[in-house]
Scaffold this motif. Structure first.
Motif, PDB file in Angstrom:
ATOM      1  N   MET A  57      49.376  24.932  40.691  1.00 50.14           N
ATOM      2  CA  MET A  57      50.303  24.076  40.251  1.00 50.14           C
ATOM      3  C   MET A  57      50.326  24.297  38.592  1.00 50.14           C
ATOM      4  O   MET A  57      51.288  24.194  38.072  1.00 50.14           O
ATOM      5  CB  MET A  57      49.648  22.551  40.257  1.00 50.14           C
ATOM      6  N   ALA A  58      49.124  24.729  38.094  1.00 47.28           N
ATOM      7  CA  ALA A  58      49.220  25.276  36.679  1.00 47.28           C
ATOM      8  C   ALA A  58      50.113  26.275  36.486  1.00 47.28           C
ATOM      9  O   ALA A  58      50.864  26.375  35.197  1.00 47.28           O
ATOM     10  CB  ALA A  58      47.751  25.613  36.218  1.00 47.28           C
ATOM     11  N   ASP A  59      50.146  27.311  37.034  1.00 50.01           N
ATOM     12  CA  ASP A  59      51.173  28.129  37.193  1.00 50.01           C
ATOM     13  C   ASP A  59      52.652  27.797  37.235  1.00 50.01           C
ATOM     14  O   ASP A  59      53.303  28.290  36.463  1.00 50.01           O
ATOM     15  CB  ASP A  59      51.024  29.342  38.616  1.00 50.01           C
ATOM     16  N   ALA A  64      57.530  26.814  34.243  1.00 51.50           N
ATOM     17  CA  ALA A  64      58.800  25.888  34.129  1.00 51.50           C
ATOM     18  C   ALA A  64      58.914  25.453  32.404  1.00 51.50           C
ATOM     19  O   ALA A  64      60.231  25.140  31.831  1.00 51.50           O
ATOM     20  CB  ALA A  64      58.645  24.528  34.804  1.00 51.50           C
ATOM     21  N   THR A  65      57.682  25.469  31.812  1.00 47.73           N
ATOM     22  CA  THR A  65      57.647  24.933  30.354  1.00 47.73           C
ATOM     23  C   THR A  65      57.544  26.035  29.461  1.00 47.73           C
ATOM     24  O   THR A  65      57.705  25.773  28.217  1.00 47.73           O
ATOM     25  CB  THR A  65      56.724  23.700  30.145  1.00 47.73           C
ATOM     26  N   GLY A  66      57.121  26.987  29.897  1.00 47.71           N
ATOM     27  CA  GLY A  66      56.756  28.411  28.910  1.00 47.71           C
ATOM     28  C   GLY A  66      55.522  27.987  28.260  1.00 47.71           C
ATOM     29  O   GLY A  66      55.292  28.860  27.094  1.00 47.71           O
ATOM     30  N   GLN A  67      54.760  27.049  28.461  1.00 50.46           N
ATOM     31  CA  GLN A  67      53.760  26.571  27.829  1.00 50.46           C
ATOM     32  C   GLN A  67      52.212  27.012  28.519  1.00 50.46           C
ATOM     33  O   GLN A  67      52.561  27.455  29.664  1.00 50.46           O
ATOM     34  CB  GLN A  67      53.466  25.262  27.352  1.00 50.46           C
ATOM     35  N   LEU A  68      51.273  26.798  28.024  1.00 49.01           N
ATOM     36  CA  LEU A  68      49.837  26.942  28.894  1.00 49.01           C
ATOM     37  C   LEU A  68      49.596  26.021  30.147  1.00 49.01           C
ATOM     38  O   LEU A  68      49.663  24.947  29.838  1.00 49.01           O
ATOM     39  CB  LEU A  68      48.706  27.043  28.010  1.00 49.01           C
ATOM     40  N   GLY A  69      49.290  26.423  31.169  1.00 51.10           N
ATOM     41  CA  GLY A  69      49.187  25.839  32.372  1.00 51.10           C
ATOM     42  C   GLY A  69      47.609  25.871  32.540  1.00 51.10           C
ATOM     43  O   GLY A  69      47.191  26.866  32.859  1.00 51.10           O
ATOM     44  N   GLY A 412      54.392  28.066  47.633  1.00 50.80           N
ATOM     45  CA  GLY A 412      55.753  27.200  47.184  1.00 50.80           C
ATOM     46  C   GLY A 412      55.484  25.702  46.889  1.00 50.80           C
ATOM     47  O   GLY A 412      55.827  25.115  45.908  1.00 50.80           O
ATOM     48  N   LEU A 413      54.639  25.290  47.615  1.00 52.10           N
ATOM     49  CA  LEU A 413      54.551  23.610  47.590  1.00 52.10           C
ATOM     50  C   LEU A 413      53.901  23.370  46.339  1.00 52.10           C
ATOM     51  O   LEU A 413      54.272  22.508  45.435  1.00 52.10           O
ATOM     52  CB  LEU A 413      53.794  23.274  48.878  1.00 52.10           C
ATOM     53  N   PRO A 414      52.619  23.936  45.973  1.00 51.51           N
ATOM     54  CA  PRO A 414      51.755  23.669  44.746  1.00 51.51           C
ATOM     55  C   PRO A 414      52.645  24.191  43.663  1.00 51.51           C
ATOM     56  O   PRO A 414      52.710  23.370  42.567  1.00 51.51           O
ATOM     57  CB  PRO A 414      50.510  24.514  44.974  1.00 51.51           C
ATOM     58  N   LEU A 415      53.245  25.056  43.708  1.00 48.16           N
ATOM     59  CA  LEU A 415      54.095  25.660  42.564  1.00 48.16           C
ATOM     60  C   LEU A 415      55.142  24.409  42.227  1.00 48.16           C
ATOM     61  O   LEU A 415      55.466  24.216  41.008  1.00 48.16           O
ATOM     62  CB  LEU A 415      54.742  27.020  42.810  1.00 48.16           C
ATOM     63  N   GLY A 416      55.814  24.056  43.392  1.00 48.16           N
ATOM     64  CA  GLY A 416      56.876  22.858  43.133  1.00 48.16           C
ATOM     65  C   GLY A 416      56.358  21.704  42.509  1.00 48.16           C
ATOM     66  O   GLY A 416      57.075  21.019  41.650  1.00 48.16           O
ATOM     67  N   ILE A 417      55.028  21.299  43.090  1.00 47.55           N
ATOM     68  CA  ILE A 417      54.549  20.116  42.369  1.00 47.55           C
ATOM     69  C   ILE A 417      54.004  20.010  41.036  1.00 47.55           C
ATOM     70  O   ILE A 417      54.512  19.454  40.084  1.00 47.55           O
ATOM     71  CB  ILE A 417      53.054  19.535  43.204  1.00 47.55           C
ATOM     72  N   GLY A 418      53.735  21.471  40.511  1.00 56.82           N
ATOM     73  CA  GLY A 418      53.402  21.505  39.287  1.00 56.82           C
ATOM     74  C   GLY A 418      54.668  21.618  38.478  1.00 56.82           C
ATOM     75  O   GLY A 418      54.796  21.117  37.321  1.00 56.82           O
TER      76      GLY A 418
END
Length: 543
Positions: A57-59, A64-69, A412-418
């Motif tokens: 999710m942090a990834d 998506a934001t270009g910021q620190l996860g 995929g699922l945790p990436l998407g939630i993040g």
């Protein structure tokens, strides 16, 4: 000068770094940090169900934001869980940071059986993270943490981690200045830029290859400006999707592996490759392809000469390098060659679509209706992702198309939630039924935080990708790829999501329209067992 605990130093440093969310699980060895975060305005803790999911999710947040996860774990078993997430983050060049605990300093390294003792935790993290900090004194926490954040966000991003002994989380010291000064992008040296400009000016038949580094450097506008100045077509890697808007007239897309295009690219006078390391892919075949002369621009010097030897290597920020080249006096390229490549790209995509068959082509069209400039599409490693996600799904911004770059099944699922939590924008998350079960518990996380994610589970009763690989490798045999799957609609509803089901393309279109109007997370189970399979794909078992 204010006195703070080690935990408060961590939380306040995150605030100065602009962090808005931390993904993780509370535990005995990170409780002080969780408490400190809860007392800071502007940072929300997202409680996950597994530390691997939290790191993914942090990834996703970072991509998506270009910021620190940021992910938060606990020492020992909690930290072993983050390793896969850091592994994926490294593959994807993601700004992901894991904070974890450690045994008290008086017990660390003594082997006395302290709870969650992890003598080699730092060494383990160093196998998947570029920089691992491990303070031994409270006075070291702030300096090491700020240095770590800067390093994770420097040049080509790579993940990092910090383990903090529990007694240092409780200990107090003078906090000092906790401001994080992020490194400025660094420009390439003048000599290599001059050589690159000379090489480009001396070529007429030019093609640009744009990788994921373009988006990470915020270089999409600079890429478009250079492509338009040179009148050069742009091929992207899958990670580079969105580097140019899908409707840009010079965009070819991720079509380099098409044989006619690869042959035509070999006829180029020069390829300008930017922000890509030319991943070797399955069996390493993608680094054995013949390439034309090349100018290679990348922020990481290790990527220059890694898989291909360019005529000119330019080490520096992609945005600055592309802008400098675009300002030079260079004539536009060979218009006939450009039209040849763009025509071949159109033919390649038409062929891809024909091979999908009517059902998968119809599903692609349903998704495509919603892929405007604000949309995000996250996919797991699935058959539709390979066959039409990479090549045919329209993407209109960098970071708008996210998938497990390492080839892993399940993130995929945790990436998407993040992504959904980071952006607050409706996010599609496409999954196969097999990979979906890896992190199924995170449905509860999506429901708890009302993440605006539309999860589409393609149910083909197993590992469809692996069926095909086995058949090709073992004389038509496949085994251990058929799975018993739950009722995904009831499963979603039991965890607090809206659950929907579709058996046909028209039914899927109706359910997606309904899902887009529902606040909070939605799961759509798409039964593809009785649909026409993609050409060349081993059909799943019928209902």
């Amino acid at each position: 000068m204010a006195r703070m605990t080690g935990a408060e130093i961590v939380a306040n440093t995150l605030k100065t770094a602009g962090i808005r969310h931390v993904f993780g699980i509370v535990s005995i060895h990170n409780m002080p940090i969780v408490d400190a975060i809860s007392r800071i305005d502007g940072i929300d803790m997202v409680t996950c169900r597994n530390e691997q999911s939290a790191t993914h999710m942090a990834d996703g947040y970072a991509r998506a934001t270009g910021q620190l996860g940021v992910a938060l774990a606990s020492t020992g078993p909690g930290t072993t869980n983050v390793v896969t997430g850091l592994y994926e983050s490294a593959y994807a060049s993601s700004r992901t940071l894991v904070i974890t605990g450690q045994a008290e300093t008086t017990f660390y390294g003594k082997g006395k059986g302290y709870v969650h003792e992890a003598e080699n935790q730092k060494a383990m993290l160093q196998t998947v993270a570029q920089h691992v900090a491990s303070p031994r004194y409270i006075e070291e926490v702030a300096t090491q943490f700020k240095d770590l954040i800067r390093d994770v966000c420097s040049a080509r991003p790579q993940p990092g981690a910090m383990e903090i002994p529990i007694d240092l989380q409780y200990a107090e010291t003078e906090a000092g200045d906790l401001t994080v000064e992020f490194p400025a992008p660094f420009g390439a040296d003048a000599e290599s830029l001059t050589q690159a400009i000379d090489a480009i000016a001396g070529a007429r038949k030019r093609v640009i290859l744009a990788g994921g580094g373009v988006g990470k450097a915020d270089a999409s506008e600079a890429l478009a400006a250079l492509a338009e100045k040179l009148d050069a077509p742009v091929i992207t890697t899958p990670n580079g999707k969105g580097a140019l808007r899908d409707d840009h007239p010079l965009l070819m897309g991720p079509v380099l592996l098409s044989r006619p295009i690869l042959q035509a690219v070999q006829d180029a006078d020069l390829m300008i490759a930017v922000g890509t390391r030319f991943q070797a892919g399955v069996a390493g075949g993608q680094v054995a392809m013949p390439m034309p002369k090349m100018v290679h621009i990348d922020a990481d010097p290790r990527n220059i000469n890694l898989n291909y030897r360019p005529e000119v290597g330019v080490v520096g920020d992609a945005k600055l390098a592309l802008k400098a080249i675009a300002e030079a006096d260079i004539e536009s390229g060979d218009a006939q060659y450009k039209e040849q490549l763009l025509g071949l790209a159109g033919q390649s995509k038409s062929g891809m679509r024909d091979r999908l068959g009517p059902d998968q082509a119809g599903i692609l069209d349903v998704f495509s209706r919603y892929m405007d400039r604000d949309a995000y599409f996250v996919r797991d490693n699935t058959l539709p992702g390979y066959h039409w996600g990479n090549g045919l799904l329209p993407i209109f911004k960098p970071g708008g198309y996210i998938f497990p770059t390492s080839g892993a099944i399940g993130p995929g699922l945790p990436l998407g939630i993040g992504v959904a939590i980071a952006t607050g924008v409706k996010t599609f998350c496409m999954h196969g039924d097999g990979g979906f079960m890896f992190h199924v518990g995170e449905l509860s996380t999506a429901a708890q935080y009302q993440a605006p994610v539309v999860i589409v589970v393609f149910n083909d009763g197993g590992y469809g990708v692996l069926r095909g690989l086995q058949v090709n490798q073992f004389d038509g045999r496949f085994s251990e790829t058929d799975l018993s799957t739950p009722d995904f609609v009831k499963l979603a509803e039991s965890m607090g999501l809206t659950g929907l089901h579709a058996d046909t393309v028209d039914g899927f279109a109706e359910q997606v329209e309904k899902a887009m109007g529902i606040e909070g997370p939605v799961l759509i189970e798409l039964n593809v067992r009785n649909m026409q399979p993609i050409s060349g794909v081993i059909p799943p078992p019928k209902d």
